[in-house]
Design an enzyme around this catalytic site. Structure first.
Site, PDB file in Angstrom:
ATOM      1  N   SER A   1     -26.189 -24.305 -36.281  1.00  9.29           N
ATOM      2  CA  SER A   1     -26.372 -25.429 -37.051  1.00  9.29           C
ATOM      3  C   SER A   1     -27.538 -25.490 -38.042  1.00  9.29           C
ATOM      4  O   SER A   1     -27.299 -26.222 -38.992  1.00  9.29           O
ATOM      5  CB  SER A   1     -26.193 -26.482 -36.218  1.00  9.29           C
ATOM      6  N   ARG A   2     -28.518 -24.674 -37.762  1.00 11.57           N
ATOM      7  CA  ARG A   2     -29.648 -24.792 -38.653  1.00 11.57           C
ATOM      8  C   ARG A   2     -30.400 -23.477 -38.369  1.00 11.57           C
ATOM      9  O   ARG A   2     -30.277 -22.567 -37.941  1.00 11.57           O
ATOM     10  CB  ARG A   2     -30.631 -26.105 -38.276  1.00 11.57           C
TER      11      ARG A   2
ATOM     12  N   GLY B   1     -26.076 -20.985 -32.011  1.00  9.93           N
ATOM     13  CA  GLY B   1     -27.280 -21.868 -32.664  1.00  9.93           C
ATOM     14  C   GLY B   1     -27.242 -21.868 -34.096  1.00  9.93           C
ATOM     15  O   GLY B   1     -28.393 -21.451 -34.590  1.00  9.93           O
TER      16      GLY B   1
ATOM     17  N   ASN C   1     -28.183 -15.779 -31.573  1.00  9.62           N
ATOM     18  CA  ASN C   1     -29.222 -16.140 -32.342  1.00  9.62           C
ATOM     19  C   ASN C   1     -29.948 -17.395 -31.528  1.00  9.62           C
ATOM     20  O   ASN C   1     -30.971 -17.647 -31.638  1.00  9.62           O
ATOM     21  CB  ASN C   1     -28.740 -16.513 -33.562  1.00  9.62           C
TER      22      ASN C   1
ATOM     23  N   LYS D   1     -38.270 -13.092 -24.423  1.00  6.27           N
ATOM     24  CA  LYS D   1     -37.917 -12.365 -25.699  1.00  6.27           C
ATOM     25  C   LYS D   1     -38.115 -10.883 -25.192  1.00  6.27           C
ATOM     26  O   LYS D   1     -37.391  -9.910 -25.722  1.00  6.27           O
ATOM     27  CB  LYS D   1     -38.934 -12.579 -27.109  1.00  6.27           C
TER      28      LYS D   1
ATOM     29  N   SER E   1     -37.334 -11.297 -31.225  1.00  9.59           N
ATOM     30  CA  SER E   1     -38.835 -11.717 -31.973  1.00  9.59           C
ATOM     31  C   SER E   1     -39.640 -10.540 -31.836  1.00  9.59           C
ATOM     32  O   SER E   1     -39.833  -9.880 -30.937  1.00  9.59           O
ATOM     33  CB  SER E   1     -38.951 -12.922 -31.426  1.00  9.59           C
TER      34      SER E   1
ATOM     35  N   TYR F   1     -42.335 -18.019 -23.652  1.00 12.12           N
ATOM     36  CA  TYR F   1     -41.383 -17.499 -24.982  1.00 12.12           C
ATOM     37  C   TYR F   1     -41.450 -15.688 -24.835  1.00 12.12           C
ATOM     38  O   TYR F   1     -40.388 -15.124 -25.153  1.00 12.12           O
ATOM     39  CB  TYR F   1     -41.816 -18.187 -25.960  1.00 12.12           C
TER      40      TYR F   1
HETATM   41  P1  NAD Z   1     -34.426 -23.227 -34.934  1.00 13.08           P
HETATM   42  O1  NAD Z   1     -35.210 -24.301 -33.681  1.00 13.08           O
HETATM   43  O2  NAD Z   1     -34.605 -23.890 -36.243  1.00 13.08           O
HETATM   44  O3  NAD Z   1     -33.072 -23.287 -34.395  1.00 13.08           O
HETATM   45  C1  NAD Z   1     -32.366 -22.592 -33.080  1.00 13.08           C
HETATM   46  C2  NAD Z   1     -30.970 -23.294 -32.892  1.00 13.08           C
HETATM   47  O4  NAD Z   1     -30.565 -22.605 -31.661  1.00 13.08           O
HETATM   48  C3  NAD Z   1     -30.846 -24.906 -32.975  1.00 13.08           C
HETATM   49  O5  NAD Z   1     -29.916 -25.282 -33.872  1.00 13.08           O
HETATM   50  C4  NAD Z   1     -30.806 -25.136 -31.645  1.00 13.08           C
HETATM   51  O6  NAD Z   1     -29.920 -26.242 -31.388  1.00 13.08           O
HETATM   52  C5  NAD Z   1     -29.947 -23.965 -31.010  1.00 13.08           C
HETATM   53  N1  NAD Z   1     -30.015 -23.810 -29.744  1.00 13.08           N
HETATM   54  C6  NAD Z   1     -31.263 -23.860 -28.840  1.00 13.08           C
HETATM   55  N2  NAD Z   1     -30.894 -23.825 -27.704  1.00 13.08           N
HETATM   56  C7  NAD Z   1     -29.515 -23.512 -27.629  1.00 13.08           C
HETATM   57  C8  NAD Z   1     -28.534 -23.455 -26.688  1.00 13.08           C
HETATM   58  N3  NAD Z   1     -28.919 -23.512 -25.350  1.00 13.08           N
HETATM   59  N4  NAD Z   1     -27.252 -23.507 -26.849  1.00 13.08           N
HETATM   60  C9  NAD Z   1     -26.811 -23.472 -28.160  1.00 13.08           C
HETATM   61  N5  NAD Z   1     -27.658 -23.517 -29.076  1.00 13.08           N
HETATM   62  C10 NAD Z   1     -28.960 -23.757 -29.064  1.00 13.08           C
HETATM   63  O7  NAD Z   1     -35.086 -22.039 -34.584  1.00 13.08           O
HETATM   64  P2  NAD Z   1     -35.049 -20.473 -35.536  1.00 13.08           P
HETATM   65  O8  NAD Z   1     -36.381 -20.307 -36.051  1.00 13.08           O
HETATM   66  O9  NAD Z   1     -33.973 -20.731 -36.580  1.00 13.08           O
HETATM   67  O10 NAD Z   1     -34.676 -19.631 -34.304  1.00 13.08           O
HETATM   68  C11 NAD Z   1     -33.478 -18.772 -34.451  1.00 13.08           C
HETATM   69  C12 NAD Z   1     -33.716 -17.423 -33.201  1.00 13.08           C
HETATM   70  O11 NAD Z   1     -34.758 -16.895 -33.974  1.00 13.08           O
HETATM   71  C13 NAD Z   1     -34.321 -18.175 -32.050  1.00 13.08           C
HETATM   72  O12 NAD Z   1     -33.770 -17.389 -31.008  1.00 13.08           O
HETATM   73  C14 NAD Z   1     -36.013 -17.863 -32.168  1.00 13.08           C
HETATM   74  O13 NAD Z   1     -36.441 -17.776 -30.721  1.00 13.08           O
HETATM   75  C15 NAD Z   1     -35.739 -16.654 -33.151  1.00 13.08           C
HETATM   76  N6  NAD Z   1     -36.802 -16.113 -34.018  1.00 13.08           N
HETATM   77  C16 NAD Z   1     -37.526 -17.378 -34.850  1.00 13.08           C
HETATM   78  C17 NAD Z   1     -38.667 -17.054 -35.388  1.00 13.08           C
HETATM   79  C18 NAD Z   1     -39.014 -18.016 -36.562  1.00 13.08           C
HETATM   80  O14 NAD Z   1     -40.358 -17.467 -36.826  1.00 13.08           O
HETATM   81  N7  NAD Z   1     -38.653 -19.031 -36.796  1.00 13.08           N
HETATM   82  C19 NAD Z   1     -39.313 -15.563 -35.307  1.00 13.08           C
HETATM   83  C20 NAD Z   1     -38.463 -14.706 -34.342  1.00 13.08           C
HETATM   84  C21 NAD Z   1     -37.604 -15.041 -33.692  1.00 13.08           C
END
Ligand code: NAD
Length: 265
Positions: free
Chosen positions: A11-12, A9, A93, A173, A156, A169
């Site tokens: 790409s962003r 994951g 991730n 987690k 998380s 969610y």
């Molecule tokens: P985001 O939505 O910006 O990025 C998540 C990426 O994962 C996206 O590019 C998406 O396409 C990819 N993805 C989702 N499902 C997928 C799959 N089945 N196969 C391959 N790729 C997949 O989210 P983020 O904020 O960058 O989150 C990244 C990680 O961190 C996640 O696991 C999220 O739960 C965790 N997280 C985020 C936060 C936050 O506040 N943003 C806090 C704690 C944990």
């Protein structure tokens, strides 16, 4: 020879931030993405440029795979094997939020299955595939300390914080958090350390829908460090692991949350 990392994951968001920090220390990269090819391409280009600016020449490749799908996981690892021949760091991730936040009294089984499949089952079985491969590598390298692969999982604060409007969610987690002690216990004999990074509130696309709510909470003192976290904050924690700065720690949880987890009176 560069160390090699695979980030799901990437790409962003946080995944891209992790890829970028690993690029800056000279890691070759497999950038996994699920759907947005042009964003993944942009991550690749940004990483190669950032590495160059730091004096490194790296190879970064992208590969489309849905980590919730068994066949895709197999193809992703086959790609990483045939492209780079080895793996020094896996970063689990990729993750999703529920499509809509719904009260735990109403939320659907469909959403539960979707979120659990991506956030818990996917990384669990991807790690199983990678662990087998890493054991082969360690056995090939012998006991000369050259191969010290690592596994990092991005969980998380939701692993222990109840949000009743996105229970699936939180459950996912919490389940994901068991992955690290399990694989840490199983892989220690091979010198493979396993870590969990627990981000707090991080500024990405995932949190855009609740930006105003979290702005207010942070302003009111939710976190001792009064700001949003960034993908770079998480990336730097992964760099500490990739650089082997915690060789006598495994099964460890690293909170990257501005102190959110600190109980206060
Ligand atoms: P985001 O939505 O910006 O990025 C998540 C990426 O994962 C996206 O590019 C998406 O396409 C990819 N993805 C989702 N499902 C997928 C799959 N089945 N196969 C391959 N790729 C997949 O989210 P983020 O904020 O960058 O989150 C990244 C990680 O961190 C996640 O696991 C999220 O739960 C965790 N997280 C985020 C936060 C936050 O506040 N943003 C806090 C704690 C944990």
């Amino acid at each position: 020879m560069n160390a090699v990392a695979l980030i799901t994951g990437a790409s962003r968001g946080i995944g891209r931030g992790i890829a970028l920090e690993l690029a800056k220390i000279g890691c070759d990269l497999t950038i996994n993405f699920r759907s947005n090819e042009s964003a993944a391409q942009q991550t690749v280009q940004t990483c190669v440029a950032a590495a160059k600016a730091c004096g490194h020449s790296i190879r970064a490749e992208m590969f489309k795979a849905d980590i919730a799908q068994s066949e895709d996981r197999r193809k992703l690892i086959a790609f990483a094997k045939s492209t780079f021949g080895r793996l020094d760091i896996l970063v689990n991730n990729a993750g999703i939020a529920p499509e809509a936040r719904a009260d735990i009294l109403d939320a659907s089984e469909e959403s539960f299955d979707r979120v659990l499949n991506t956030n818990a089952k996917g990384p669990y079985f991807l790690t199983q595939l990678v662990a087998r491969w890493m054991i082969e590598q360690v056995n090939r390298a012998g006991d000369n300390g050259k191969a010290k692969p690592k596994i990092v999982t991005i969980s998380s604060i939701s692993a222990y914080t109840a949000s009743p409007n996105r229970g699936e969610y939180c459950v996912a987690k919490a389940a994901l958090s068991m992955l690290t002690p399990l694989f840490a216990a199983r892989l220690a004999e091979y010198g493979i350390n396993v870590y969990e990074i627990r981000p707090g509130i991080i500024d990405t696309d995932m949190t855009q829908a609740v930006k105003a709510k979290y702005d207010k909470l942070i302003h009111e003192g939710l976190t001792p460090i009064p700001r949003w976290g960034t993908p770079e904050d998480v990336g730097l924690a992964v760099v500490a692991i990739a650089r082997d700065f915690m060789p006598f720690s495994t099964g460890q949880i690293i909170d990257v949350d501005g102190g959110f987890h600190v109980r206060r009176l």
